[in-house]
Write a protein that holds these residues in place. Structure first.
Motif, PDB file in Angstrom:
ATOM      1  N   GLY A  17       0.814  -1.207   0.000  1.00  0.00           N
ATOM      2  CA  GLY A  17       0.000   0.000   0.000  1.00  0.00           C
ATOM      3  C   GLY A  17       0.844   1.251   0.000  1.00  0.00           C
ATOM      4  N   ARG A  18       0.225   2.331   0.404  1.00  0.00           N
ATOM      5  CA  ARG A  18       0.887   3.642   0.429  1.00  0.00           C
ATOM      6  C   ARG A  18       1.660   3.773   1.740  1.00  0.00           C
ATOM      7  NH1 ARG A  18      -4.228   6.968   0.307  1.00  0.00           N
ATOM      8  NH2 ARG A  18      -4.725   5.217   1.656  1.00  0.00           N
ATOM      9  N   VAL A  19       2.993   3.876   1.624  1.00  0.00           N
ATOM     10  CA  VAL A  19       3.873   3.829   2.787  1.00  0.00           C
ATOM     11  C   VAL A  19       4.437   5.218   3.092  1.00  0.00           C
ATOM     12  CG1 VAL A  19       5.964   2.807   3.764  1.00  0.00           C
ATOM     13  CG2 VAL A  19       4.513   1.454   2.226  1.00  0.00           C
ATOM     14  N   LEU A  20       4.272   5.635   4.332  1.00  0.00           N
ATOM     15  CA  LEU A  20       4.925   6.835   4.834  1.00  0.00           C
ATOM     16  C   LEU A  20       6.248   6.393   5.436  1.00  0.00           C
ATOM     17  CD1 LEU A  20       5.065   9.819   5.704  1.00  0.00           C
ATOM     18  CD2 LEU A  20       3.788   9.174   7.764  1.00  0.00           C
ATOM     19  N   ARG A  21       7.353   6.929   4.937  1.00  0.00           N
ATOM     20  CA  ARG A  21       8.699   6.545   5.384  1.00  0.00           C
ATOM     21  C   ARG A  21       9.237   7.626   6.302  1.00  0.00           C
ATOM     22  NH1 ARG A  21      12.296   3.868   7.050  1.00  0.00           N
ATOM     23  NH2 ARG A  21      14.156   3.237   5.975  1.00  0.00           N
ATOM     24  N   ARG A  22       9.628   7.247   7.518  1.00  0.00           N
ATOM     25  CA  ARG A  22      10.179   8.206   8.479  1.00  0.00           C
ATOM     26  C   ARG A  22      11.427   7.648   9.134  1.00  0.00           C
ATOM     27  NH1 ARG A  22       6.976  10.374  13.009  1.00  0.00           N
ATOM     28  NH2 ARG A  22       8.626  11.889  12.937  1.00  0.00           N
ATOM     29  N   HIS A  23      12.296   8.563   9.558  1.00  0.00           N
ATOM     30  CA  HIS A  23      13.476   8.228  10.365  1.00  0.00           C
ATOM     31  C   HIS A  23      13.374   9.023  11.664  1.00  0.00           C
ATOM     32  CE1 HIS A  23      15.970   5.943   7.504  1.00  0.00           C
ATOM     33  NE2 HIS A  23      15.266   6.620   6.614  1.00  0.00           N
ATOM     34  N   ALA A  24      13.818   8.406  12.742  1.00  0.00           N
ATOM     35  CA  ALA A  24      13.822   9.073  14.038  1.00  0.00           C
ATOM     36  C   ALA A  24      15.137   8.758  14.747  1.00  0.00           C
ATOM     37  CB  ALA A  24      12.648   8.611  14.892  1.00  0.00           C
ATOM     38  N   ALA A  25      15.521   9.647  15.645  1.00  0.00           N
ATOM     39  CA  ALA A  25      16.703   9.450  16.493  1.00  0.00           C
ATOM     40  C   ALA A  25      16.234   9.496  17.935  1.00  0.00           C
ATOM     41  CB  ALA A  25      17.735  10.543  16.221  1.00  0.00           C
ATOM     42  N   ARG A  26      16.667   8.504  18.730  1.00  0.00           N
ATOM     43  CA  ARG A  26      16.201   8.381  20.106  1.00  0.00           C
ATOM     44  C   ARG A  26      17.392   8.167  21.039  1.00  0.00           C
ATOM     45  NH1 ARG A  26      11.014   8.225  18.822  1.00  0.00           N
ATOM     46  NH2 ARG A  26      10.391   7.125  16.935  1.00  0.00           N
ATOM     47  N   GLY A  27      17.316   8.754  22.222  1.00  0.00           N
ATOM     48  CA  GLY A  27      18.422   8.700  23.167  1.00  0.00           C
ATOM     49  C   GLY A  27      18.193   7.745  24.321  1.00  0.00           C
ATOM     50  N   ILE A  28      19.231   7.020  24.678  1.00  0.00           N
ATOM     51  CA  ILE A  28      19.253   6.171  25.866  1.00  0.00           C
ATOM     52  C   ILE A  28      20.165   6.880  26.862  1.00  0.00           C
ATOM     53  CG2 ILE A  28      19.858   3.918  26.825  1.00  0.00           C
ATOM     54  CD1 ILE A  28      19.557   2.833  23.897  1.00  0.00           C
ATOM     55  N   VAL A  29      19.563   7.465  27.890  1.00  0.00           N
ATOM     56  CA  VAL A  29      20.308   8.246  28.880  1.00  0.00           C
ATOM     57  C   VAL A  29      20.031   7.631  30.250  1.00  0.00           C
ATOM     58  CG1 VAL A  29      20.705  10.533  29.870  1.00  0.00           C
ATOM     59  CG2 VAL A  29      19.944  10.332  27.476  1.00  0.00           C
ATOM     60  N   GLN A  30      21.084   7.139  30.906  1.00  0.00           N
ATOM     61  CA  GLN A  30      20.942   6.510  32.221  1.00  0.00           C
ATOM     62  C   GLN A  30      21.865   7.181  33.221  1.00  0.00           C
ATOM     63  OE1 GLN A  30      20.136   2.057  32.065  1.00  0.00           O
ATOM     64  NE2 GLN A  30      21.442   2.356  30.273  1.00  0.00           N
ATOM     65  N   ARG A  31      21.399   7.186  34.472  1.00  0.00           N
ATOM     66  CA  ARG A  31      22.220   7.754  35.543  1.00  0.00           C
ATOM     67  C   ARG A  31      21.745   7.186  36.875  1.00  0.00           C
ATOM     68  NH1 ARG A  31      21.651  13.059  34.790  1.00  0.00           N
ATOM     69  NH2 ARG A  31      23.566  13.189  33.623  1.00  0.00           N
ATOM     70  N   GLU A  32      22.681   6.659  37.644  1.00  0.00           N
ATOM     71  CA  GLU A  32      22.419   6.209  39.011  1.00  0.00           C
ATOM     72  C   GLU A  32      21.166   5.342  39.126  1.00  0.00           C
ATOM     73  OE1 GLU A  32      22.430   9.757  41.401  1.00  0.00           O
ATOM     74  OE2 GLU A  32      24.424  10.320  40.717  1.00  0.00           O
ATOM     75  N   GLY A  33      21.073   4.339  38.295  1.00  0.00           N
ATOM     76  CA  GLY A  33      19.961   3.394  38.370  1.00  0.00           C
ATOM     77  C   GLY A  33      18.663   3.864  37.747  1.00  0.00           C
ATOM     78  N   ASP A  95      -3.757   9.668   3.711  1.00  0.00           N
ATOM     79  CA  ASP A  95      -2.830   9.585   2.573  1.00  0.00           C
ATOM     80  C   ASP A  95      -1.972   8.327   2.558  1.00  0.00           C
ATOM     81  OD1 ASP A  95      -3.718  12.100   1.740  1.00  0.00           O
ATOM     82  OD2 ASP A  95      -2.210  13.124   2.945  1.00  0.00           O
ATOM     83  N   HIS A  96      -1.924   7.593   3.675  1.00  0.00           N
ATOM     84  CA  HIS A  96      -1.045   6.427   3.762  1.00  0.00           C
ATOM     85  C   HIS A  96      -1.761   5.252   4.421  1.00  0.00           C
ATOM     86  CE1 HIS A  96       1.659   9.960   3.686  1.00  0.00           C
ATOM     87  NE2 HIS A  96       2.312   9.209   2.821  1.00  0.00           N
TER      88      HIS A  96
END
Length: 182
Positions: A17-33, A95-96
């Protein structure tokens, strides 16, 4: 960057079908448990900070922008590329038929104190806010939301819960240990 998983949303019956293509950037931030996540009141779930990569923008540049906007993070340091999740899910627009999202996850360190978040209007309307939370508590919370499957549940919770579980399983890795101490 390594492929962590290819996720197909349970409601999706075809990738045609009609595909919406996206890219994302995500952060893994950890501190003291604790891990830095976004809690969204509308969907009652936890998600990784980050968001869409604009046309012509590098994923790391998008990550810096999104972390600063959504959490108020300062002095953001990308310590390592963690991996990619390819996701296929229904698209709610006329649209998609489906969305193909590639999420680039990075292990990051930030300054200890968060500044003021600058959420977009839809994020504010959804009651989104940055929180430091115990990783296992976030997983348990999202699993409970998935179990209830109420009508307000968002589509991204499948990806977010999968990645929270993946990070928890990978907690002994050198990269994640280094990031927690940064």
């Amino acid at each position: 960057m390594r492929l962590i998983a290819e996720l197909v949303h349970p409601a999706l019956t075809t990738r045609e079908g009609r595909v919406l293509r996206r890219h994302a950037a995500r952060g893994i931030v950890q501190r003291e448990g604790a891990i830095l996540l976004l809690y969204t009141e509308r969907y009652d779930d936890f998600s990784f900070p980050g968001g869409g990569v604009a046309e012509g923008e590098a994923p790391v540049a998008a990550l810096h922008r999104e972390l600063a906007e959504e959490t108020g993070a300062t002095r953001i340091r990308v310590l390592d590329a963690y991996g990619i999740v390819e996701e296929y899910r229904p698209d709610r627009s006329p649209d998609h038929d489906l969305m193909h999202m590639t999420s680039h996850f990075y292990v990051c360190a930030i300054d200890a104190t968060l500044g003021d978040a600058r959420m977009e209007s839809y994020e504010q309307a959804n009651g989104m806010r940055p929180v430091w939370v115990d990783l296992q508590a976030a997983i348990a919370h999202n699993r409970a939301v998935l179990q209830r499957a109420d009508l307000r549940m968002g589509l991204s919770i499948h990806r977010e819960t999968f990645m929270l579980e993946h990070v928890a399983a990978d907690a002994g890795s050198t990269v994640l240990q280094d990031a927690a101490g940064a």
